[in-house]
Design a protein around this motif. Structure first.
Motif, PDB file in Angstrom:
ATOM      1  N   LYS A   1     -35.398  40.270  -5.709  1.00  0.00           N
ATOM      2  CA  LYS A   1     -35.971  41.613  -5.836  1.00  0.00           C
ATOM      3  C   LYS A   1     -37.057  41.617  -6.913  1.00  0.00           C
ATOM      4  CE  LYS A   1     -34.653  46.456  -6.271  1.00  0.00           C
ATOM      5  NZ  LYS A   1     -35.456  46.904  -5.144  1.00  0.00           N
TER       6      LYS A   1
ATOM      7  N   ALA B   1     -30.919  43.301  -3.258  1.00  0.00           N
ATOM      8  CA  ALA B   1     -30.570  42.596  -4.494  1.00  0.00           C
ATOM      9  C   ALA B   1     -29.938  41.267  -4.085  1.00  0.00           C
ATOM     10  CB  ALA B   1     -29.619  43.433  -5.330  1.00  0.00           C
ATOM     11  N   THR B   2     -30.776  40.260  -3.933  1.00  0.00           N
ATOM     12  CA  THR B   2     -30.347  38.951  -3.442  1.00  0.00           C
ATOM     13  C   THR B   2     -30.779  37.878  -4.421  1.00  0.00           C
ATOM     14  OG1 THR B   2     -30.638  39.691  -1.148  1.00  0.00           O
ATOM     15  CG2 THR B   2     -30.558  37.326  -1.522  1.00  0.00           C
ATOM     16  N   ALA B   3     -29.866  37.005  -4.766  1.00  0.00           N
ATOM     17  CA  ALA B   3     -30.195  35.837  -5.581  1.00  0.00           C
ATOM     18  C   ALA B   3     -30.192  34.625  -4.655  1.00  0.00           C
ATOM     19  CB  ALA B   3     -29.189  35.658  -6.700  1.00  0.00           C
TER      20      ALA B   3
ATOM     21  N   ASP C   1     -33.611  35.925  -8.816  1.00  0.00           N
ATOM     22  CA  ASP C   1     -33.416  37.301  -8.377  1.00  0.00           C
ATOM     23  C   ASP C   1     -34.617  37.660  -7.505  1.00  0.00           C
ATOM     24  OD1 ASP C   1     -33.597  40.130  -8.162  1.00  0.00           O
ATOM     25  OD2 ASP C   1     -32.397  40.368  -9.978  1.00  0.00           O
TER      26      ASP C   1
END
Length: 135
Positions: A6, A35-37, A4
């Motif tokens: 963020k 919000a980036t994985a 994650d």
């Protein structure tokens, strides 16, 4: 496995702010992260790039000027991500825009290649390092 970004970048930035900035500096570090994985093989080079660019900003951008802002952002759209580290401290020498100038930038450029990305550098008003890479 994914990270994650963020949470990862916010923690990384907070840590660097605590240990890298001079005590008398009035430098604010701002994060703006989608919000980036990311897969681990992308997240680790991103974190290393951010760490190196934060250290450079603290060491060079605010060595004389003790007041300003460093901004770290990560945006993702479709199949591409844009990682940016900027600061309104002292301008960089022009050679930063044309290639590696020291060990730190050599490391950044190697990590950008590992991401299959591109690096653009703006040397002043503000100083910006922008990395674009495929997701």
């Amino acid at each position: 496995s994914t990270v994650d970004m963020k949470i990862y970048l916010e923690q990384l930035v907070r840590y660097f702010g605590e240990v890298s900035l001079p005590r008398d500096a009035e430098v604010t570090i701002v994060t703006s992260v989608d919000a980036t994985a990311l897969p681990v093989d992308k997240a680790i080079p991103c974190g290393l790039v951010v760490g190196e660019l934060l250290m450079n900003a603290c060491k060079h951008g605010f060595s004389d000027t003790k007041k300003g802002t460093i901004t770290v952002s990560l945006r993702s759209a479709k199949a591409e991500a844009t990682l940016s580290v900027s600061n309104d401290g002292a301008p960089l020498r022009e050679e930063y825009a044309t290639g590696a100038t020291g060990l730190g930038m050599t490391i950044v450029e190697a990590l950008v290649r590992q991401l299959d990305g591109t690096l653009r550098v703006r040397t002043a008003n503000p100083v910006v390092f922008e990395i674009r890479f495929p997701l």
